[in-house]
Design a protein around this motif. Structure first.
Motif, short mmCIF file in Angstrom:
data_model
loop_
_atom_site.label_atom_id
_atom_site.label_comp_id
_atom_site.label_asym_id
_atom_site.label_seq_id
_atom_site.Cartn_x
_atom_site.Cartn_y
_atom_site.Cartn_z
N MET A 287 0.82 -1.21 0.00
CA MET A 287 0.00 0.00 0.00
C MET A 287 0.85 1.25 0.00
SD MET A 287 -3.19 -0.84 -0.20
CE MET A 287 -2.49 -2.05 -1.35
N MET A 288 1.94 1.23 0.74
CA MET A 288 2.80 2.41 0.76
C MET A 288 3.45 2.65 -0.60
SD MET A 288 2.08 3.22 3.78
CE MET A 288 3.12 4.65 4.07
N ASP A 289 3.86 1.56 -1.25
CA ASP A 289 4.44 1.70 -2.60
C ASP A 289 3.40 2.24 -3.58
OD1 ASP A 289 6.89 0.70 -1.75
OD2 ASP A 289 6.47 -1.35 -2.39
N CYS A 290 2.17 1.76 -3.46
CA CYS A 290 1.11 2.24 -4.34
C CYS A 290 0.82 3.71 -4.10
CB CYS A 290 -0.16 1.41 -4.13
SG CYS A 290 -0.02 -0.31 -4.69
N GLY A 291 0.89 4.11 -2.84
CA GLY A 291 0.70 5.52 -2.53
C GLY A 291 1.75 6.40 -3.18
N GLU A 292 2.98 5.90 -3.24
CA GLU A 292 4.06 6.66 -3.88
C GLU A 292 3.78 6.92 -5.35
OE1 GLU A 292 7.03 8.05 -3.10
OE2 GLU A 292 6.77 7.73 -0.95
N LEU A 293 3.13 5.97 -6.03
CA LEU A 293 2.80 6.16 -7.44
C LEU A 293 1.83 7.32 -7.64
CD1 LEU A 293 2.38 2.52 -8.80
CD2 LEU A 293 4.16 4.15 -9.42
N LEU A 294 0.90 7.47 -6.70
CA LEU A 294 -0.10 8.53 -6.82
C LEU A 294 0.40 9.86 -6.28
CD1 LEU A 294 -3.28 6.52 -5.74
CD2 LEU A 294 -2.70 7.28 -8.05
N VAL A 295 1.12 9.81 -5.15
CA VAL A 295 1.62 11.02 -4.49
C VAL A 295 3.07 10.79 -4.09
CG1 VAL A 295 1.36 12.56 -2.52
CG2 VAL A 295 -0.67 11.62 -3.62
N PRO A 296 4.03 11.30 -4.84
CA PRO A 296 5.44 11.13 -4.47
C PRO A 296 5.69 11.68 -3.05
CG PRO A 296 5.26 11.97 -6.71
CD PRO A 296 3.87 12.02 -6.12
N GLY A 297 6.47 10.91 -2.28
CA GLY A 297 6.71 11.27 -0.89
C GLY A 297 5.68 10.69 0.06
N PHE A 298 4.81 9.86 -0.46
CA PHE A 298 3.76 9.25 0.36
C PHE A 298 4.35 8.52 1.56
CE2 PHE A 298 0.62 6.03 1.49
CZ PHE A 298 -0.58 6.71 1.40
N ARG A 299 5.46 7.82 1.36
CA ARG A 299 6.06 7.04 2.44
C ARG A 299 6.57 7.93 3.57
NH1 ARG A 299 7.48 2.01 2.92
NH2 ARG A 299 6.99 0.47 1.32
N LYS A 300 6.86 9.18 3.27
CA LYS A 300 7.37 10.08 4.30
C LYS A 300 6.24 10.69 5.12
CE LYS A 300 11.51 11.31 1.68
NZ LYS A 300 12.27 12.41 1.02
N ALA A 301 5.02 10.57 4.62
CA ALA A 301 3.88 11.04 5.40
C ALA A 301 3.65 10.08 6.56
CB ALA A 301 2.63 11.12 4.52
N ARG A 302 2.86 10.52 7.51
CA ARG A 302 2.69 9.75 8.74
C ARG A 302 1.45 8.86 8.66
NH1 ARG A 302 1.83 12.78 14.47
NH2 ARG A 302 1.16 11.00 15.73
N ALA A 303 1.66 7.57 8.73
CA ALA A 303 0.55 6.62 8.78
C ALA A 303 0.11 6.48 10.23
CB ALA A 303 0.99 5.27 8.23
N ILE A 304 -1.21 6.56 10.46
CA ILE A 304 -1.67 6.54 11.85
C ILE A 304 -2.49 5.30 12.21
CG2 ILE A 304 -1.61 9.03 12.14
CD1 ILE A 304 -4.65 9.06 11.71
N HIS A 305 -3.06 4.60 11.22
CA HIS A 305 -3.86 3.43 11.57
C HIS A 305 -4.05 2.56 10.34
CE1 HIS A 305 -6.36 1.71 14.82
NE2 HIS A 305 -7.07 1.17 13.85
N ALA A 306 -4.05 1.25 10.56
CA ALA A 306 -4.33 0.29 9.49
C ALA A 306 -5.46 -0.62 9.95
CB ALA A 306 -3.10 -0.53 9.16
N TRP A 307 -6.26 -1.09 9.01
CA TRP A 307 -7.35 -2.00 9.36
C TRP A 307 -7.67 -2.89 8.17
CZ3 TRP A 307 -7.85 3.15 8.49
CH2 TRP A 307 -8.69 3.57 7.46
N ALA A 308 -8.46 -3.91 8.43
CA ALA A 308 -8.86 -4.83 7.37
C ALA A 308 -10.37 -5.03 7.42
CB ALA A 308 -8.16 -6.18 7.54
#
Length: 525
Positions: A287-308
């Motif tokens: 998911m983090m890699d996919c976020g990078e494709l849409l918004v460069p620097g996505f991995r440097k943003a702060r993830a606060i919660h994950a769920w399924a």
């Protein structure tokens, strides 16, 4: 044993069940909805917050695309307070084939999904964080929706028409009288009391658990496959519009702004048990890699919660048993009188949260047909409680709501601007509710601190106002923190590590919550 009666019992308190009980009640039937937990605690509360324009399915599932497009407009009108009209884009990233957009545009035209091709410049002007390497873009009518607000407002609408909503009532059996449904047996999870509901009809809206409910009625072969997917919330909006990749539906190709955060989603894997969904490390990284494709620097943003969450997909003989990504998202209605010789039971599964109202209309139509009655559906014509003014919410709505009382009503949760008054009123409305039940309505602890500060404040207020005693206060706080931590462990890196360490020092060090007297989180009901 407590005994109740109703024309119709609706099993399942997600979006479909809430929509069904509203529709049933509005058609003049007496109705009772039962759910083993709180409303919206299952699949409905565990998704990415997207109100579909239909664009995602114009090629892969045209019928669902048209349904989404039509219901998008209806939901945004009748449940305006639960919907933000963010708009959306489908963009071809530098790893996507821009020519696929021609097929997409044809599909959108054929399925009557509103769209407009726009320039890359226009997209980047509106959403400057989007990948500047995108080569093609289409504008659509995607939106953002608060699933819990949607479910509760539908349930409250049903209550105005006389329906009863019984949360924390677990169905243990469905009894028959010959070839007809006769009774639904439940256990009140809060008190342990058994409840018998005499009824003529059961509408099984239990989503990924629908097969289990059908089995209780002696219909063992309902094949509802849980399609598990993970999502991750980032601590602020990286975009203010929904951003989709212009590709055939795949993993991690949607970024949705919801309230003050944004959510990347989702994966799609077959799950064996919808109650035990793993948040795998490799899927988080995907998911983090996919976020990078849409918004460069996505991995440097702060993830606060994950769920399924678990999509309730109906088994399709044309698709491999382990391939849930390519199962249809369309709704399926199973008439057990035709299939199993049992009158008075219908099961509905599949569909999307966006189409929940239409799903309800269709299954209640099927019920009326089986009963030989004609009662028209009116759910598309009437606003639910809270949406009478037809105003959609905007990201600043909580600030606006606090303008009149900001000096008088203490803020307990700065991230979500939840006040003491909001919390105490919710305690009165749900005296047996736990803090997670209140979270789903108030967004308590859903900001960057994930309950680090607001949970202890809320506990103190509940104790001070004498809604709970000290031992229950301890147990409720422990349970709340346990549930918050489930979604934090998989994304512990970067800034969130520092926040989590601080929270841990507060609760394990200063407060020593694990050693306080009182029930454990397993013992709290």
């Amino acid at each position: 044993m407590k005994t109740l009666s109703a024309d119709v019992v609706v099993v399942g308190g997600g979006s479909t069940g809430a929509g069904v009980v509203r529709d049933v009640a509005m058609r003049g039937y007496s109705a009772i909805l039962v759910d083993r937990a709180d409303l919206g605690q299952g699949t409905t509360g565990r998704y990415h917050g997207l109100l579909h324009s239909g664009g995602r399915y114009v090629v892969s599932d045209p019928h669902s695309a048209t349904e989404c497009a039509e219901e998008n407009a209806i939901i945004a009108r009748i449940q305006a307070h639960a919907v933000e009209r963010t708009g959306g884009y489908f963009v071809a990233t530098h790893v996507d084939d821009p020519s696929w957009g021609d097929e997409w545009a044809k599909g959108a035209t054929d399925t009557k999904v509103p769209f407009e091709e726009v320039s890359v410049t226009e997209v980047l002007k509106a959403e400057p964080r989007v990948n500047p390497k995108i080569s093609r873009a289409f504008k659509v009518e995607d939106g953002s929706v608060d699933g819990w607000q949607m479910v509760w407002s539908a349930a409250n609408s049903a209550k105005l028409y006389g329906a009863q909503i019984l949360t924390y009532h677990r169905v243990t059996n469905i009894e028959r009288d010959g070839d007809r449904v006769a009774q639904v047996i439940c256990t009140d999870e809060k008190t342990g009391e058994e409840v018998r509901i005499n009824t003529n009809f059961v509408l099984n809206c239990a989503a990924a658990w629908g097969g289990q409910i059908a089995h209780m009625a002696g219909c063992p072969d309902v094949q509802v496959v849980p399609g598990a997917g993970i999502m991750i919330a980032m601590n602020h909006r990286l975009t203010n519009s929904v951003v989709n990749r212009l590709t055939y539906p795949a993993d991690g190709d949607i970024l949705v702004p919801v309230h003050t955060v944004c959510i990347i989603g989702t994966t799609d894997q077959k799950a064996d048990d919808p109650d035990r969904l793993e948040i795998a490390w490799d899927e988080v990284q995907q998911m983090m890699d996919c976020g990078e494709l849409l918004v460069p620097g996505f991995r440097k943003a702060r993830a606060i919660h994950a769920w399924a969450g678990a999509r309730p997909l109906v088994k399709d003989s044309r698709v491999g048993s382990g391939d849930t990504r390519h199962m249809s998202r369309g709704m399926s209605i199973i008439d057990h009188s035709e299939r199993d010789g049992l009158k008075g039971l219908l099961t509905i599964a599949g569909g999307k949260l966006t189409t929940y109202r239409l799903m309800a209309e269709n299954v209640v139509n099927a019920m009326c047909e089986q009963l030989g009655e004609s009662r028209p559906c009116r759910t598309a014509d009437e606003q639910v409680p809270g949406s009478e003014d037809k105003k959609n919410y905007v990201i600043t709505h909580r600030l606006e709501e606090r303008e009149h009382d900001r000096f008088d009503d203490q803020i307990l949760c700065e991230c979500e601007l939840m006040s003491k008054g909001m919390f105490t009123r919710a305690l009165v409305d749900q005296p047996k509710g736990n803090f997670d039940d209140l979270r789903r309505q108030l967004r308590l602890g859903m900001g960057p601190c994930q309950g680090g500060f607001c949970s202890m404040r809320a506990t103190g207020v509940a104790l001070q106002s004498e809604h709970i005693d000290v031992e229950r206060a301890t147990g409720l706080m422990r349970l709340f923190l346990k549930n918050r931590w489930i979604g934090i462990w998989p994304i512990l890196y970067g800034d969130q590590v520092r926040q989590t360490a601080l929270d841990n020092w507060i609760f394990q060090g200063t407060l020593d919550v694990e050693r306080l007297p009182g029930p454990t989180h397993e013992e709290v009901v």
